[in-house]
Design a protein around this motif. Sequence first.
Motif, PDB file in Angstrom:
ATOM      1  N   ALA A   1       4.186 -22.666 -11.786  1.00  0.00           N
ATOM      2  CA  ALA A   1       5.369 -23.538 -11.792  1.00  0.00           C
ATOM      3  C   ALA A   1       6.609 -22.813 -11.279  1.00  0.00           C
ATOM      4  N   ILE A   2       6.819 -21.570 -11.695  1.00  0.00           N
ATOM      5  CA  ILE A   2       8.049 -20.884 -11.306  1.00  0.00           C
ATOM      6  C   ILE A   2       7.991 -20.336  -9.885  1.00  0.00           C
ATOM      7  N   HIS A   3       6.824 -20.379  -9.252  1.00  0.00           N
ATOM      8  CA  HIS A   3       6.727 -20.019  -7.838  1.00  0.00           C
ATOM      9  C   HIS A   3       7.092 -21.193  -6.930  1.00  0.00           C
ATOM     10  N   HIS A   4       7.192 -22.376  -7.515  1.00  0.00           N
ATOM     11  CA  HIS A   4       7.443 -23.586  -6.731  1.00  0.00           C
ATOM     12  C   HIS A   4       8.906 -23.671  -6.308  1.00  0.00           C
ATOM     13  N   ASP A   5       9.131 -23.930  -5.016  1.00  0.00           N
ATOM     14  CA  ASP A   5      10.497 -24.102  -4.514  1.00  0.00           C
ATOM     15  C   ASP A   5      10.941 -25.545  -4.750  1.00  0.00           C
ATOM     16  N   TYR A   6      12.225 -25.739  -5.010  1.00  0.00           N
ATOM     17  CA  TYR A   6      12.741 -27.082  -5.263  1.00  0.00           C
ATOM     18  C   TYR A   6      14.231 -27.122  -4.942  1.00  0.00           C
TER      19      TYR A   6
END
Length: 267
Positions: A176-181
Amino acid sequence: MSYARSNGIDFYYEQHGDATGMPLVLLHGGIGSGEMFEPVLPALAASRRVITVDLQGHGRTGDVDRPFDVGAMADDVAGVIEQLGVDGKADVLGYSLGGDVALRLALQHPERVNDLILVSIAIKRSGNHADAIVAMDGMSAEMAEMIKPSPAGQFYAQHAPNPDNWGTLIAKTSDAIHHDYDWTAEVAGLQARTLLVFADADSIRPDHIVEFYGLLGGGLRDAGWDGSAQPKNQLAILPGQSHYDILTSPLLAPVVSGFLQSSSSPQ
Protein backbone atom coordinates in the motif's frame (compact mmCIF):
# COMPACT_ATOMS: atom_id res chain seq x y z
CA MET A 1 -16.57 -7.21 22.17
CA SER A 2 -18.66 -5.28 19.64
CA TYR A 3 -18.64 -5.81 15.88
CA ALA A 4 -20.40 -4.11 12.97
CA ARG A 5 -20.59 -5.96 9.65
CA SER A 6 -19.78 -4.03 6.46
CA ASN A 7 -18.77 -5.33 3.01
CA GLY A 8 -18.51 -8.88 4.33
CA ILE A 9 -16.13 -7.95 7.20
CA ASP A 10 -16.91 -7.85 10.92
CA PHE A 11 -15.32 -4.62 12.16
CA TYR A 12 -14.35 -4.43 15.80
CA TYR A 13 -15.36 -1.18 17.47
CA GLU A 14 -15.50 0.29 20.94
CA GLN A 15 -17.76 3.06 22.24
CA HIS A 16 -16.66 5.50 24.93
CA GLY A 17 -18.31 8.44 26.64
CA ASP A 18 -21.84 9.79 26.22
CA ALA A 19 -23.92 7.37 24.16
CA THR A 20 -26.14 10.11 22.71
CA GLY A 21 -25.56 12.73 20.05
CA MET A 22 -23.36 12.84 16.97
CA PRO A 23 -20.55 10.30 17.45
CA LEU A 24 -16.87 10.99 16.77
CA VAL A 25 -15.35 8.05 14.89
CA LEU A 26 -11.59 7.56 15.30
CA LEU A 27 -9.57 5.77 12.59
CA HIS A 28 -6.07 4.59 13.53
CA GLY A 29 -2.74 4.53 11.71
CA GLY A 30 -1.10 1.69 9.80
CA ILE A 31 -0.40 -1.66 11.55
CA GLY A 32 -2.13 -0.21 14.62
CA SER A 33 -5.61 -0.34 16.13
CA GLY A 34 -8.06 1.81 18.07
CA GLU A 35 -5.74 1.52 21.07
CA MET A 36 -3.51 4.11 19.38
CA PHE A 37 -5.94 6.76 20.64
CA GLU A 38 -5.55 5.91 24.34
CA PRO A 39 -3.59 9.14 25.03
CA VAL A 40 -6.49 11.35 23.86
CA LEU A 41 -9.52 9.12 24.33
CA PRO A 42 -10.45 10.19 27.90
CA ALA A 43 -10.43 13.88 26.99
CA LEU A 44 -12.38 13.39 23.76
CA ALA A 45 -14.94 11.10 25.41
CA ALA A 46 -15.48 13.42 28.39
CA SER A 47 -18.22 15.30 26.59
CA ARG A 48 -19.36 13.12 23.71
CA ARG A 49 -19.74 9.63 22.27
CA VAL A 50 -16.50 8.36 20.73
CA ILE A 51 -16.19 5.23 18.59
CA THR A 52 -12.88 3.60 17.68
CA VAL A 53 -12.90 1.25 14.68
CA ASP A 54 -10.22 -1.31 13.78
CA LEU A 55 -9.71 -1.25 10.01
CA GLN A 56 -9.50 -4.26 7.70
CA GLY A 57 -6.85 -6.73 8.89
CA HIS A 58 -5.84 -4.53 11.84
CA GLY A 59 -6.26 -5.02 15.57
CA ARG A 60 -9.27 -7.18 16.36
CA THR A 61 -10.74 -6.98 12.84
CA GLY A 62 -10.11 -9.93 10.56
CA ASP A 63 -8.70 -9.73 7.06
CA VAL A 64 -10.14 -10.71 3.67
CA ASP A 65 -8.60 -11.50 0.31
CA ARG A 66 -8.31 -7.85 -0.70
CA PRO A 67 -5.41 -5.37 -0.75
CA PHE A 68 -5.19 -2.51 1.75
CA ASP A 69 -6.87 0.05 -0.48
CA VAL A 70 -7.96 3.25 1.26
CA GLY A 71 -10.91 3.70 -1.08
CA ALA A 72 -12.26 0.25 -0.22
CA MET A 73 -11.57 0.89 3.47
CA ALA A 74 -13.55 4.12 3.20
CA ASP A 75 -16.49 2.15 1.82
CA ASP A 76 -16.14 -0.20 4.81
CA VAL A 77 -16.26 2.65 7.32
CA ALA A 78 -19.25 4.18 5.54
CA GLY A 79 -21.14 0.98 6.27
CA VAL A 80 -20.12 1.04 9.93
CA ILE A 81 -21.20 4.68 10.30
CA GLU A 82 -24.53 3.91 8.63
CA GLN A 83 -25.18 1.48 11.50
CA LEU A 84 -23.69 3.43 14.41
CA GLY A 85 -24.11 7.10 13.50
CA VAL A 86 -26.92 9.56 14.09
CA ASP A 87 -29.02 9.49 10.92
CA GLY A 88 -26.14 7.57 9.40
CA LYS A 89 -23.61 10.37 9.97
CA ALA A 90 -20.64 10.96 12.25
CA ASP A 91 -17.79 13.34 12.88
CA VAL A 92 -14.64 11.52 11.75
CA LEU A 93 -11.00 11.82 12.87
CA GLY A 94 -8.32 9.86 11.07
CA TYR A 95 -4.59 9.64 11.73
CA SER A 96 -2.00 8.64 9.08
CA LEU A 97 -3.52 5.61 7.26
CA GLY A 98 -6.77 6.32 9.09
CA GLY A 99 -6.57 9.92 7.88
CA ASP A 100 -6.27 8.75 4.29
CA VAL A 101 -9.32 6.53 4.85
CA ALA A 102 -11.20 9.42 6.48
CA LEU A 103 -10.46 11.73 3.55
CA ARG A 104 -11.56 9.12 1.03
CA LEU A 105 -14.69 8.54 3.13
CA ALA A 106 -15.58 12.24 3.01
CA LEU A 107 -14.98 12.34 -0.75
CA GLN A 108 -16.75 9.08 -1.62
CA HIS A 109 -19.55 9.21 0.98
CA PRO A 110 -20.13 12.86 1.93
CA GLU A 111 -23.54 11.91 3.31
CA ARG A 112 -21.81 9.92 6.09
CA VAL A 113 -19.44 12.66 7.33
CA ASN A 114 -20.37 15.68 9.41
CA ASP A 115 -17.09 17.33 10.51
CA LEU A 116 -13.72 15.93 9.45
CA ILE A 117 -10.36 15.97 11.25
CA LEU A 118 -7.29 14.81 9.33
CA VAL A 119 -4.13 14.23 11.35
CA SER A 120 -0.75 14.04 9.63
CA ILE A 121 -1.64 13.03 6.08
CA ALA A 122 -0.53 14.06 2.59
CA ILE A 123 -2.90 14.34 -0.35
CA LYS A 124 -0.18 13.13 -2.71
CA ARG A 125 2.75 10.83 -2.08
CA SER A 126 5.25 13.52 -3.04
CA GLY A 127 3.86 15.66 -0.21
CA ASN A 128 5.99 13.61 2.18
CA HIS A 129 9.61 14.50 2.91
CA ALA A 130 12.08 12.73 0.62
CA ASP A 131 13.57 10.70 3.47
CA ALA A 132 10.10 9.57 4.52
CA ILE A 133 9.46 8.33 0.97
CA VAL A 134 12.79 6.48 1.05
CA ALA A 135 11.65 4.78 4.27
CA MET A 136 8.33 3.82 2.66
CA ASP A 137 10.14 2.40 -0.37
CA GLY A 138 12.39 0.41 1.94
CA MET A 139 9.57 -1.37 3.74
CA SER A 140 8.99 -4.96 2.63
CA ALA A 141 7.21 -8.14 3.65
CA GLU A 142 10.55 -9.51 4.84
CA MET A 143 10.56 -6.97 7.70
CA ALA A 144 7.65 -8.70 9.47
CA GLU A 145 9.82 -10.64 11.92
CA MET A 146 11.94 -7.59 12.71
CA ILE A 147 8.83 -5.50 13.49
CA LYS A 148 7.08 -8.27 15.43
CA PRO A 149 8.55 -7.34 18.88
CA SER A 150 7.17 -3.78 18.55
CA PRO A 151 4.13 -2.70 20.63
CA ALA A 152 1.97 -3.05 17.51
CA GLY A 153 3.29 -6.57 16.91
CA GLN A 154 2.74 -7.59 20.52
CA PHE A 155 -0.82 -6.21 20.50
CA TYR A 156 -1.56 -8.07 17.27
CA ALA A 157 -0.22 -11.32 18.70
CA GLN A 158 -2.53 -10.99 21.72
CA HIS A 159 -5.71 -9.70 20.10
CA ALA A 160 -5.90 -10.40 16.35
CA PRO A 161 -8.46 -13.01 15.25
CA ASN A 162 -5.59 -14.83 13.53
CA PRO A 163 -2.20 -13.79 14.95
CA ASP A 164 -0.46 -15.83 12.24
CA ASN A 165 -1.56 -13.18 9.73
CA TRP A 166 1.07 -10.71 11.02
CA GLY A 167 3.21 -11.34 7.94
CA THR A 168 0.23 -10.65 5.70
CA LEU A 169 -0.46 -7.37 7.53
CA ILE A 170 3.11 -6.19 6.94
CA ALA A 171 3.13 -7.39 3.31
CA LYS A 172 -0.14 -5.62 2.50
CA THR A 173 1.01 -2.48 4.30
CA SER A 174 4.25 -2.52 2.31
CA ASP A 175 2.33 -2.85 -0.96
CA ALA A 176 0.00 0.00 0.00
CA ILE A 177 2.69 2.53 0.90
CA HIS A 178 4.56 1.87 -2.35
CA HIS A 179 1.51 3.05 -4.29
CA ASP A 180 1.71 6.51 -5.85
CA TYR A 181 -1.34 8.77 -5.56
CA ASP A 182 -2.47 12.37 -5.99
CA TRP A 183 -5.88 13.52 -4.72
CA THR A 184 -5.26 17.23 -5.32
CA ALA A 185 -8.03 17.67 -7.89
CA GLU A 186 -10.62 16.02 -5.62
CA VAL A 187 -9.72 17.82 -2.40
CA ALA A 188 -10.88 21.20 -3.68
CA GLY A 189 -14.41 19.76 -3.79
CA LEU A 190 -14.39 18.43 -0.23
CA GLN A 191 -17.76 19.22 1.37
CA ALA A 192 -17.15 18.44 5.04
CA ARG A 193 -15.94 21.22 7.34
CA THR A 194 -12.34 20.15 7.92
CA LEU A 195 -9.58 20.56 10.49
CA LEU A 196 -6.03 19.72 9.39
CA VAL A 197 -3.60 18.80 12.17
CA PHE A 198 0.15 18.38 11.71
CA ALA A 199 3.24 18.15 13.87
CA ASP A 200 5.91 20.83 13.57
CA ALA A 201 8.41 18.05 12.76
CA ASP A 202 6.01 16.01 10.62
CA SER A 203 6.82 13.58 7.83
CA ILE A 204 4.75 15.92 5.64
CA ARG A 205 6.57 18.82 3.97
CA PRO A 206 5.55 22.29 5.27
CA ASP A 207 4.95 23.57 1.74
CA HIS A 208 2.56 20.66 1.15
CA ILE A 209 0.69 21.50 4.35
CA VAL A 210 0.22 25.04 3.02
CA GLU A 211 -0.88 23.68 -0.37
CA PHE A 212 -3.40 21.34 1.27
CA TYR A 213 -4.85 24.09 3.45
CA GLY A 214 -5.01 26.46 0.50
CA LEU A 215 -7.10 23.96 -1.47
CA LEU A 216 -9.60 24.13 1.40
CA GLY A 217 -9.74 27.92 1.20
CA GLY A 218 -7.38 28.56 4.11
CA GLY A 219 -4.45 30.96 4.23
CA LEU A 220 -5.47 32.78 1.07
CA ARG A 221 -6.16 36.19 2.64
CA ASP A 222 -6.33 38.14 5.86
CA ALA A 223 -9.42 37.16 7.85
CA GLY A 224 -10.09 40.84 8.63
CA TRP A 225 -10.30 42.65 11.95
CA ASP A 226 -13.88 41.48 12.35
CA GLY A 227 -13.21 37.91 11.21
CA SER A 228 -15.54 38.30 8.25
CA ALA A 229 -13.16 36.39 5.97
CA GLN A 230 -12.34 33.63 8.45
CA PRO A 231 -12.38 30.34 6.50
CA LYS A 232 -14.69 27.57 7.69
CA ASN A 233 -11.82 25.06 7.61
CA GLN A 234 -8.99 25.19 10.13
CA LEU A 235 -5.29 24.32 10.45
CA ALA A 236 -3.34 23.39 13.59
CA ILE A 237 0.41 22.79 13.93
CA LEU A 238 1.28 21.07 17.20
CA PRO A 239 4.70 22.02 18.61
CA GLY A 240 7.36 19.57 19.71
CA GLN A 241 5.76 16.61 17.94
CA SER A 242 6.45 14.35 14.97
CA HIS A 243 4.31 12.13 12.76
CA TYR A 244 5.06 9.24 15.09
CA ASP A 245 4.06 10.77 18.44
CA ILE A 246 1.48 13.40 17.49
CA LEU A 247 -1.33 11.45 19.20
CA THR A 248 0.46 11.96 22.52
CA SER A 249 0.35 15.76 22.27
CA PRO A 250 -1.56 17.34 25.19
CA LEU A 251 -2.80 19.93 22.69
CA LEU A 252 -4.48 17.51 20.30
CA ALA A 253 -7.68 16.86 22.27
CA PRO A 254 -8.34 20.57 23.05
CA VAL A 255 -7.75 21.52 19.42
CA VAL A 256 -10.10 18.81 18.16
CA SER A 257 -12.76 19.56 20.77
CA GLY A 258 -12.60 23.27 20.05
CA PHE A 259 -13.07 22.66 16.34
CA LEU A 260 -16.04 20.36 16.88
CA GLN A 261 -17.68 22.80 19.25
CA SER A 262 -17.24 25.78 16.93
CA SER A 263 -19.83 26.91 14.43
CA SER A 264 -20.05 24.98 11.19
CA SER A 265 -21.57 27.94 9.38
CA PRO A 266 -19.34 29.32 6.59
CA GLN A 267 -18.10 32.84 7.21
